[in-house]
Scaffold this motif. Structure first.
Motif, PDB file in Angstrom:
ATOM      1  N   PRO A 207       0.800  -1.225   0.000  1.00  0.00           N
ATOM      2  CA  PRO A 207       0.000   0.000   0.000  1.00  0.00           C
ATOM      3  C   PRO A 207       0.832   1.274   0.000  1.00  0.00           C
ATOM      4  O   PRO A 207       1.930   1.326   0.559  1.00  0.00           O
ATOM      5  CB  PRO A 207      -0.783  -0.119   1.310  1.00  0.00           C
ATOM      6  CG  PRO A 207       0.126  -0.904   2.210  1.00  0.00           C
ATOM      7  CD  PRO A 207       0.856  -1.865   1.329  1.00  0.00           C
ATOM      8  N   LEU A 208       0.274   2.299  -0.624  1.00  0.00           N
ATOM      9  CA  LEU A 208       0.758   3.668  -0.497  1.00  0.00           C
ATOM     10  C   LEU A 208      -0.338   4.449   0.214  1.00  0.00           C
ATOM     11  O   LEU A 208      -1.496   4.443  -0.217  1.00  0.00           O
ATOM     12  CB  LEU A 208       1.042   4.284  -1.869  1.00  0.00           C
ATOM     13  CG  LEU A 208       1.598   5.720  -1.844  1.00  0.00           C
ATOM     14  CD1 LEU A 208       3.021   5.738  -1.288  1.00  0.00           C
ATOM     15  CD2 LEU A 208       1.568   6.340  -3.243  1.00  0.00           C
ATOM     16  N   PHE A 209       0.019   5.086   1.326  1.00  0.00           N
ATOM     17  CA  PHE A 209      -0.944   5.815   2.146  1.00  0.00           C
ATOM     18  C   PHE A 209      -0.672   7.315   2.078  1.00  0.00           C
ATOM     19  O   PHE A 209       0.473   7.738   1.878  1.00  0.00           O
ATOM     20  CB  PHE A 209      -0.849   5.379   3.612  1.00  0.00           C
ATOM     21  CG  PHE A 209      -1.170   3.937   3.862  1.00  0.00           C
ATOM     22  CD1 PHE A 209      -2.483   3.515   3.968  1.00  0.00           C
ATOM     23  CD2 PHE A 209      -0.163   2.994   4.006  1.00  0.00           C
ATOM     24  CE1 PHE A 209      -2.795   2.181   4.213  1.00  0.00           C
ATOM     25  CE2 PHE A 209      -0.453   1.661   4.256  1.00  0.00           C
ATOM     26  CZ  PHE A 209      -1.771   1.255   4.353  1.00  0.00           C
ATOM     27  N   GLU A 214      -4.686   6.939   4.933  1.00  0.00           N
ATOM     28  CA  GLU A 214      -5.706   6.435   4.015  1.00  0.00           C
ATOM     29  C   GLU A 214      -5.037   5.845   2.781  1.00  0.00           C
ATOM     30  O   GLU A 214      -4.065   6.401   2.256  1.00  0.00           O
ATOM     31  CB  GLU A 214      -6.654   7.561   3.601  1.00  0.00           C
ATOM     32  CG  GLU A 214      -7.455   8.141   4.749  1.00  0.00           C
ATOM     33  CD  GLU A 214      -8.240   9.371   4.346  1.00  0.00           C
ATOM     34  OE1 GLU A 214      -9.294   9.615   4.970  1.00  0.00           O
ATOM     35  OE2 GLU A 214      -7.810  10.090   3.415  1.00  0.00           O
ATOM     36  N   LEU A 215      -5.565   4.730   2.315  1.00  0.00           N
ATOM     37  CA  LEU A 215      -4.989   4.021   1.173  1.00  0.00           C
ATOM     38  C   LEU A 215      -5.261   4.789  -0.116  1.00  0.00           C
ATOM     39  O   LEU A 215      -6.417   5.004  -0.486  1.00  0.00           O
ATOM     40  CB  LEU A 215      -5.586   2.615   1.087  1.00  0.00           C
ATOM     41  CG  LEU A 215      -5.089   1.705  -0.033  1.00  0.00           C
ATOM     42  CD1 LEU A 215      -3.600   1.435   0.104  1.00  0.00           C
ATOM     43  CD2 LEU A 215      -5.879   0.394  -0.032  1.00  0.00           C
ATOM     44  N   ILE A 216      -4.193   5.193  -0.811  1.00  0.00           N
ATOM     45  CA  ILE A 216      -4.356   5.957  -2.052  1.00  0.00           C
ATOM     46  C   ILE A 216      -3.774   5.238  -3.261  1.00  0.00           C
ATOM     47  O   ILE A 216      -3.999   5.663  -4.399  1.00  0.00           O
ATOM     48  CB  ILE A 216      -3.728   7.361  -1.945  1.00  0.00           C
ATOM     49  CG1 ILE A 216      -2.239   7.267  -1.569  1.00  0.00           C
ATOM     50  CG2 ILE A 216      -4.495   8.212  -0.947  1.00  0.00           C
ATOM     51  CD1 ILE A 216      -1.524   8.610  -1.615  1.00  0.00           C
ATOM     52  N   GLY A 217      -3.034   4.145  -3.049  1.00  0.00           N
ATOM     53  CA  GLY A 217      -2.455   3.463  -4.196  1.00  0.00           C
ATOM     54  C   GLY A 217      -1.887   2.102  -3.838  1.00  0.00           C
ATOM     55  O   GLY A 217      -1.704   1.766  -2.665  1.00  0.00           O
ATOM     56  N   ILE A 218      -1.627   1.311  -4.888  1.00  0.00           N
ATOM     57  CA  ILE A 218      -0.979   0.003  -4.763  1.00  0.00           C
ATOM     58  C   ILE A 218       0.385   0.113  -5.432  1.00  0.00           C
ATOM     59  O   ILE A 218       0.479   0.307  -6.646  1.00  0.00           O
ATOM     60  CB  ILE A 218      -1.814  -1.107  -5.431  1.00  0.00           C
ATOM     61  CG1 ILE A 218      -3.226  -1.153  -4.837  1.00  0.00           C
ATOM     62  CG2 ILE A 218      -1.117  -2.456  -5.279  1.00  0.00           C
ATOM     63  CD1 ILE A 218      -3.277  -1.441  -3.353  1.00  0.00           C
TER      64      ILE A 218
END
Length: 601
Positions: A207-209, A214-218
């Motif tokens: 994950p990119l938070f 909050e999760l905003i990307g993979i």
């Protein structure tokens, strides 16, 4: 006689200076030897630090390490549902086959299987087992991400997390809406996020938070190939918007595909993005788009360059309908267009098989035998699917949902000798309407015009196709029969049934479940509410080159028809052709006649 020093003013001044220096040195000595106090940090600095620590702690709980069955190899993922569904990269899951193990922050390893895969967009969904209360990431809004915002990545770089505690790296958003070219037609990164947070081998799929956790990307690609396999501050993450657009389809267990518009664009001498080629069989063409028209907007994004259009297109699955704004000689036009599949039938499966054979092998790839594998029953191989087990599982969910709200129907099965009749009228008129069907025929009456087709006429001569292609209202009766049988017998009794995933529907909020039913030469796509199971739309296709018959269902709790549909609307393309209000449902004896289907369109 003892001599005495002369009282010279210059000597007195010098002595005084020396005494002052000694005093200062003595004081300095005491100061150096004394313990020093740390400077106090401003309360807002401490509060910001604590907020960051807490965000990382919570986010780390949902971060997943992905390993082979021998616990070797490694990538990353993120859990997004309490029952254990995990988002990761396709290139992380594919070397492990259909079975892997997932480690979490609690220090435990959980058995997992692959559910669905998206080779084009480098996404995959895994399913972990062992708990029903897995910690989950909070889904953020990647459309609100801006360059300069803080972010952090979590994962398992270089398989450092031997205790399953993820590595967290902090950085900035370096770019948004980037595009990374595919390898052939797979592993394409469109509309992705660029960050300088350290992303190394093993971070893939993690994950990119944002700064709030909050999760905003993979996380996926990094600039390794050209610069060696070390982080150089250039990493890319698939936007969570794209991932969640595909998530419902990935849970179907299918090998999901991306979309094409059916037309291409180029930049003209005035800098406009104009249509350079268009297929007459495309939905965009049927909606009025032509060669030379200027494309202004796709979905919720303004288009100013040709590359931007390609970038936006990549976040949508095939078969979705998206809003298109364009300018022609008559002015600015808006239409919802149906996207086509990027690959031909069977093409994507062959690409996946080829990439698996040529891709990197990991020691964890060996599959356990069925006798030893506790999750053997959770995997079913079938062409076109990453794991067919999950297609059956999702269809079971839909069946269970609709059974809990099953209306009381006047017949009990396909062998019943009664004819079912919906009686109503055209909205705003006194024109009478009847939709009737029995085990042999489907009938339609509008005013004094009667039409009928055989139940088995979904293929061959006298089938349903001509009625749909000629945009006749009789498909309302076909849709009502399908609605009735869906509730009476269940979806699996209707024909070859495949759960496709989740898709938006014009005029409806959120996404709906979409199930495809093959009925001979006609394919029905049934859209049901995720929460209630109510059928909201049935589309009847003869092919993908012509408009389907679209029958929309409305429900009114105050209607005497409740909980059955109180009205239906027939659309072809974007035009409403007929709206019918149902007044009652009853049955009639079946009339035994020898006549053939009449009223050909």
């Amino acid at each position: 006689m003892v001599s005495r020093p002369v009282n010279n003013p210059a000597n007195v001044s010098s002595l005084r200076r020396m005494a002052s220096i000694c005093f200062l040195l003595l004081g300095a000595g005491f100061a150096i030897g004394a313990p020093q106090q740390e400077p106090e940090l401003a309360p807002e600095v401490l509060a910001a630090q604590q907020k960051r620590v807490e965000a990382m702690r919570k986010a780390s709980m949902a971060t997943v390490g992905v390993f082979g069955m021998d616990s070797q190899g490694g990538g990353s993922g993120v859990c997004i549902s309490p029952d254990g569904y995990v988002l990761t990269n396709f290139h992380v899951s594919s070397p492990f086959g259909h079975r892997m193990r997932c480690g979490m922050n609690d220090g435990k390893m959980y058995e997992a299987v692959v559910a669905g895969i998206d080779p084009t967009g480098d996404l995959a969904v895994l399913k972990m087992y062992g708990r029903d209360d897995f910690p989950t990431a909070t889904i953020g809004d990647s459309d609100r991400v801006r360059v300069g915002q803080w972010c952090f990545a979590a994962g398992n770089p270089f398989v450092l997390a031997t205790n399953l505690q993820p590595t967290v790296t902090y950085g900035l958003i370096s770019g948004v809406r980037r595009y990374q070219y595919p390898s052939g037609t797979i592993l394409e990164y469109s509309d992705c996020i660029q960050t300088d947070a350290s992303i190394n081998p093993g971070n893939s799929g993690g994950p990119l938070f944002n700064a709030d956790g909050e999760l905003i990307g993979i996380n996926g690609r990094c600039s390794f190939e050209k610069r060696g396999r070390v982080n150089v501050g250039v990493g890319y993450a698939i936007s969570i918007k794209q991932a969640m657009n595909f998530y419902g389809n990935l849970r179907s267990g299918r090998i999901v595909d991306h979309a094409t518009l059916g037309f291409t664009v180029a930049t003209d001498t005035q800098g406009r993005v104009v249509v350079s080629n268009i297929l007459e069989s495309s939905d965009a063409y049927r909606r009025g788009l032509r060669y030379g028209d200027e494309v202004l907007r796709l979905g919720d994004r303004d288009i100013s360059t040709s590359n931007q259009l390609k970038n936006v297109l990549g976040i949508f699955p095939d078969y979705w309908r998206v809003e298109l704004r364009y300018r022609n000689e008559q002015g600015v036009q808006e239409a919802a267009i149906r996207l086509q599949s990027l690959h031909q039938p069977g093409e994507l499966e062959k690409i996946v098989e080829g990439s698996s054979e040529q891709g990197p092998k990991r020691s964890g790839e060996a599959k356990p035998t069925a006798s030893k594998d506790s999750l053997a029953e959770k995997y079913e191989s079938r062409r076109g699917f990453g794991n067919y087990y999950f297609n059956r599982s999702e269809l079971d969910r839909i069946v269970k949902l609709q059974e809990s709200r099953k209306p009381t129907l006047p017949t009990s099965g396909p062998d019943d000798s009664l004819q079912v009749r919906f009686v109503g009228s055209v909205i705003g008129e006194s024109t009478a309407v009847e939709a009737r069907f029995d085990p042999e025929k489907i009938h339609w009456t509008l005013a004094d015009k009667n039409s009928s087709v055989t139940v088995k006429g979904s293929s061959g001569k006298g089938g349903w196709g001509p009625w749909i292609q000629n945009q006749d209202p009789l498909p309302i009766s076909i849709a009502m029969r399908l609605w009735y049988q869906w509730h009476e017998q269940g979806p699996r009794k209707l024909g070859e049934v495949i759960y496709i995933g989740q898709s938006p529907v014009l005029g409806k909020q959120g996404l709906l479940d979409m199930t495809r039913v093959v009925l001979g030469e006609v394919t029905a796509e049934v859209y049901t509410s995720i929460s209630s199971g109510d059928i909201e739309l049935i589309e009847l296709f003869t092919d993908r080159q012509t408009d389907p018959a679209e029958v929309y269902f409305d429900y009114d709790a105050a209607s005497p028809m409740a909980p059955m549909p109180s009205r239906v609307r027939l659309n072809y393309g974007l035009e409403s052709r007929l709206v019918v209000e149902w007044l009652k449902l009853d049955t009639l004896p079946v009339e035994k006649t020898e006549d053939v289907p009449g009223g050909q369109p």
